[in-house]
Write a protein that holds these residues in place. Structure first.
Motif, PDB file in Angstrom:
ATOM      1  N   VAL A  82     -87.079  19.661 -42.142  1.00  0.00           N
ATOM      2  CA  VAL A  82     -87.463  20.911 -42.771  1.00  0.00           C
ATOM      3  C   VAL A  82     -86.831  20.988 -44.159  1.00  0.00           C
ATOM      4  O   VAL A  82     -85.848  20.312 -44.437  1.00  0.00           O
ATOM      5  N   SER A  83     -87.386  21.817 -45.005  1.00  0.00           N
ATOM      6  CA  SER A  83     -86.876  21.944 -46.362  1.00  0.00           C
ATOM      7  C   SER A  83     -86.802  23.407 -46.738  1.00  0.00           C
ATOM      8  O   SER A  83     -87.805  24.122 -46.661  1.00  0.00           O
ATOM      9  N   GLY A  85     -84.805  26.544 -49.428  1.00  0.00           N
ATOM     10  CA  GLY A  85     -84.011  26.850 -50.606  1.00  0.00           C
ATOM     11  C   GLY A  85     -84.625  26.395 -51.908  1.00  0.00           C
ATOM     12  O   GLY A  85     -85.649  25.715 -51.947  1.00  0.00           O
ATOM     13  N   THR A  86     -83.984  26.790 -53.000  1.00  0.00           N
ATOM     14  CA  THR A  86     -84.379  26.381 -54.349  1.00  0.00           C
ATOM     15  C   THR A  86     -83.127  25.980 -55.115  1.00  0.00           C
ATOM     16  O   THR A  86     -82.295  26.828 -55.429  1.00  0.00           O
ATOM     17  N   PRO A  87     -82.923  24.696 -55.376  1.00  0.00           N
ATOM     18  CA  PRO A  87     -83.800  23.561 -55.046  1.00  0.00           C
ATOM     19  C   PRO A  87     -83.822  23.293 -53.539  1.00  0.00           C
ATOM     20  O   PRO A  87     -82.882  23.647 -52.838  1.00  0.00           O
ATOM     21  N   PRO A  88     -84.886  22.637 -53.044  1.00  0.00           N
ATOM     22  CA  PRO A  88     -85.029  22.424 -51.604  1.00  0.00           C
ATOM     23  C   PRO A  88     -83.940  21.510 -51.042  1.00  0.00           C
ATOM     24  O   PRO A  88     -83.516  20.548 -51.679  1.00  0.00           O
ATOM     25  N   VAL A  89     -83.489  21.855 -49.849  1.00  0.00           N
ATOM     26  CA  VAL A  89     -82.507  21.057 -49.122  1.00  0.00           C
ATOM     27  C   VAL A  89     -83.125  20.624 -47.798  1.00  0.00           C
ATOM     28  O   VAL A  89     -83.675  21.451 -47.060  1.00  0.00           O
ATOM     29  N   ASP A  90     -83.061  19.333 -47.496  1.00  0.00           N
ATOM     30  CA  ASP A  90     -83.628  18.816 -46.249  1.00  0.00           C
ATOM     31  C   ASP A  90     -82.668  19.057 -45.088  1.00  0.00           C
ATOM     32  O   ASP A  90     -81.476  18.791 -45.182  1.00  0.00           O
ATOM     33  N   VAL A 172     -89.404  28.447 -48.113  1.00  0.00           N
ATOM     34  CA  VAL A 172     -89.770  27.197 -47.464  1.00  0.00           C
ATOM     35  C   VAL A 172     -90.821  26.526 -48.333  1.00  0.00           C
ATOM     36  O   VAL A 172     -91.802  27.157 -48.722  1.00  0.00           O
ATOM     37  N   THR A 173     -90.596  25.275 -48.664  1.00  0.00           N
ATOM     38  CA  THR A 173     -91.535  24.532 -49.502  1.00  0.00           C
ATOM     39  C   THR A 173     -92.223  23.474 -48.662  1.00  0.00           C
ATOM     40  O   THR A 173     -91.559  22.691 -47.982  1.00  0.00           O
ATOM     41  N   MET A 174     -93.522  23.465 -48.695  1.00  0.00           N
ATOM     42  CA  MET A 174     -94.324  22.524 -47.925  1.00  0.00           C
ATOM     43  C   MET A 174     -95.180  21.690 -48.858  1.00  0.00           C
ATOM     44  O   MET A 174     -95.669  22.199 -49.868  1.00  0.00           O
ATOM     45  N   THR A 175     -95.351  20.439 -48.512  1.00  0.00           N
ATOM     46  CA  THR A 175     -96.083  19.520 -49.372  1.00  0.00           C
ATOM     47  C   THR A 175     -97.346  19.039 -48.685  1.00  0.00           C
ATOM     48  O   THR A 175     -97.307  18.629 -47.523  1.00  0.00           O
ATOM     49  N   SER A 176     -98.466  19.082 -49.388  1.00  0.00           N
ATOM     50  CA  SER A 176     -99.723  18.603 -48.821  1.00  0.00           C
ATOM     51  C   SER A 176     -99.820  17.097 -48.980  1.00  0.00           C
ATOM     52  O   SER A 176     -99.070  16.476 -49.738  1.00  0.00           O
ATOM     53  N   ASN A 177    -100.772  16.505 -48.266  1.00  0.00           N
ATOM     54  CA  ASN A 177    -100.927  15.051 -48.363  1.00  0.00           C
ATOM     55  C   ASN A 177    -101.494  14.618 -49.706  1.00  0.00           C
ATOM     56  O   ASN A 177    -101.527  13.428 -50.011  1.00  0.00           O
ATOM     57  N   GLY A 179    -100.097  15.936 -52.468  1.00  0.00           N
ATOM     58  CA  GLY A 179     -99.025  16.188 -53.388  1.00  0.00           C
ATOM     59  C   GLY A 179     -98.876  17.623 -53.833  1.00  0.00           C
ATOM     60  O   GLY A 179     -97.960  17.957 -54.579  1.00  0.00           O
ATOM     61  N   GLN A 180     -99.780  18.504 -53.413  1.00  0.00           N
ATOM     62  CA  GLN A 180     -99.678  19.907 -53.763  1.00  0.00           C
ATOM     63  C   GLN A 180     -98.557  20.557 -52.948  1.00  0.00           C
ATOM     64  O   GLN A 180     -98.220  20.106 -51.859  1.00  0.00           O
ATOM     65  N   THR A 181     -97.998  21.619 -53.463  1.00  0.00           N
ATOM     66  CA  THR A 181     -96.943  22.326 -52.750  1.00  0.00           C
ATOM     67  C   THR A 181     -97.357  23.747 -52.422  1.00  0.00           C
ATOM     68  O   THR A 181     -98.112  24.379 -53.168  1.00  0.00           O
ATOM     69  N   VAL A 182     -96.879  24.239 -51.310  1.00  0.00           N
ATOM     70  CA  VAL A 182     -97.094  25.614 -50.873  1.00  0.00           C
ATOM     71  C   VAL A 182     -95.729  26.172 -50.518  1.00  0.00           C
ATOM     72  O   VAL A 182     -94.954  25.520 -49.826  1.00  0.00           O
ATOM     73  N   SER A 183     -95.417  27.357 -51.006  1.00  0.00           N
ATOM     74  CA  SER A 183     -94.134  27.971 -50.720  1.00  0.00           C
ATOM     75  C   SER A 183     -94.328  29.351 -50.111  1.00  0.00           C
ATOM     76  O   SER A 183     -95.250  30.081 -50.489  1.00  0.00           O
ATOM     77  N   LEU A 184     -93.464  29.693 -49.173  1.00  0.00           N
ATOM     78  CA  LEU A 184     -93.475  31.026 -48.599  1.00  0.00           C
ATOM     79  C   LEU A 184     -92.080  31.357 -48.123  1.00  0.00           C
ATOM     80  O   LEU A 184     -91.229  30.489 -47.965  1.00  0.00           O
TER      81      LEU A 184
END
Length: 421
Positions: A82-83, A85-90, A172-177, A179-184
């Protein structure tokens, strides 16, 4: 997982098996969200994306076909990367359908267990914020309390494992296949005092239950529906091999070979209850209740509990039939194994096929599901008896694509090689 008022069998089982499944049980990190891949996202020309391909519109208007996360098998558990925060932390967390709260260890950690990876530091994230006591999120978590108008929580488990901390909001930052990102933003527990059955690979829990604060419930409207599916890897799978968990529209389990059973609604919303009528050992049917009466919702699926737990009477009758169909003598002289049904063999145990008879759905289990090796040369029956309720554990769920659909209140199974998902 459960609140301090209610107890989750995931950790009760971990305690029971601490001597039996040697080196088997482990958890992993968890917190506010997931790094994921979208199978087929909306066009980048959508008005909800800016020039940097970052989602900027109202999330409840965005419905990708499915949100996906990678999951690996690790010592009897299934860990999600999972990722937050800003910047994202795994962070790495156990995917747990038996609990709701999403939490991770946080700095300052006054009473935390040891973990290899750095502990999440909210002061290093520009998007972290505490919830106040009067917030809706604080009211939703029934263990929420207040400290200087900040929402704090205590979340306890059946084996006395516990997490205490602050209920917070994080990105939460999510990455599409593509390369696009979605955050919520989601609510998660920033745990400052955590103890119990955790090892140094574990950083918290990802609650996937049906309660209001679970990850599934929080993102349901955002991604089209309150449904998800997972394909769990068999015990012992190389950790470099990943399976998937999918959320929202597009995660439905459909096609040839799918069988479905109703989800049973109960007052306690977290567990996914189903009705088990009996189990066949080979061609011999063993009813759940020797008197023939079966109550609705007598089992629930728990990805965070490895073995399947059934009432003691049912287990005793089931184990007798399993022994009849195995042409070996069980182990009687190993105190580490206790009363478990175990056999010595140098190769995989050639046990009988078990068919689990849910209401309206028959699910066939092979020896890979029903006999697990806690140590070299020993295979043990991956079911246990208990005086408590029934749990359908993750050993039995492996190599099935399982769909949890809270829109239609159905649970679906499709036999699948999860190593190829």
């Amino acid at each position: 997982m459960t609140s301090s008022v209610m107890f989750h069998p995931c950790f009760l089982v971990a305690s029971i098996l601490s001597n039996y499944f040697i080196g088997l049980l482990a958890t992993a990190a968890s917190n506010g969200g997931f790094t994921v891949e979208l199978i087929r996202p909306d066009s980048p020309k959508s008005p909800f994306y800016n020039a940097n391909k970052t989602f900027t519109g109202r999330l409840n208007k965005y419905y990708p076909n499915a949100l996906q996360s990678r999951v690996i098998a690790y010592k009897g558990q299934h860990l999600m990367k999972v990722s937050i925060g800003t910047p994202p932390v795994d962070i790495y967390g156990i995917a747990d359908t038996g609990s709701d709260l999403v939490w991770t260890q946080c700095v300052p950690c006054d009473g935390c267990y040891n973990q290899i990876s750095p502990i999440f530091d909210p002061l290093k994230s520009s998007t972290y914020s505490d919830f106040y006591c009067e917030s809706e999120q604080c009211l939703l978590i029934n263990t929420g309390t207040c400290s200087q108008n900040i929402c704090t929580y205590t979340y306890a488990y059946a084996d006395s494992s516990i997490t205490k901390g602050v209920l917070a909001q994080e990105k939460v930052t999510m990455t599409s296949n593509s390369g696009q990102t979605v955050s919520l933003d989601i609510a998660f527990g920033c745990g400052h005092n955590n103890s119990g059955i955790f090892n140094d690979h574990e950083m918290g829990i990802v609650g996937l239950g049906g309660g209001s604060v679970s990850f599934v419930s929080q993102i349901g409207s955002t991604f089209g529906s309150k449904r998800f599916s997972h394909c769990l890897l068999p015990f012992g799978t190389d950790p470099s091999i990943a399976s998937k968990i999918s959320f929202g529209n597009g995660s439905e389990v459909v096609g040839d070979g799918v069988v479905s059973t109703p989800l049973v609604s109960k007052e306690y919303k977290t567990p996914y209850f189903v009705t088990l009528e009996g189990i066949s050992v080979g061609d011999t049917y063993v009813p759940f209740n020797s008197l023939g009466m079966v109550s609705k919702g007598n089992m629930f699926l728990d990805s965070g509990t490895p073995p399947t737990i059934v009432p003691q009477d049912f287990y005793d009758r089931l184990a007798v039939e399993v022994q009849k169909q195995i042409a070996m003598n069980p182990i009687r002289d190993d105190p580490d194994l206790g009363t478990q049904l175990c056999y010595r063999t140098k190769s995989n145990l050639d046990g009988p096929i078990l068919t689990v008879h849910f209401e309206g759905a028959n699910v066939q289990l092979k020896p890979i599901h029903t006999f697990i090796s806690p140590k070299d040369g020993v295979y043990c029956f991956a079911m246990q008896g208990s005086n408590g309720g029934g749990i359908y554990g993750n050993f039995a769920q492996a190599n099935f694509l399982i769909g949890f659909d809270m829109e239609t209140m159905m649970l679906s199974f499709m036999p699948t090689d999860c190593t190829k998902q």
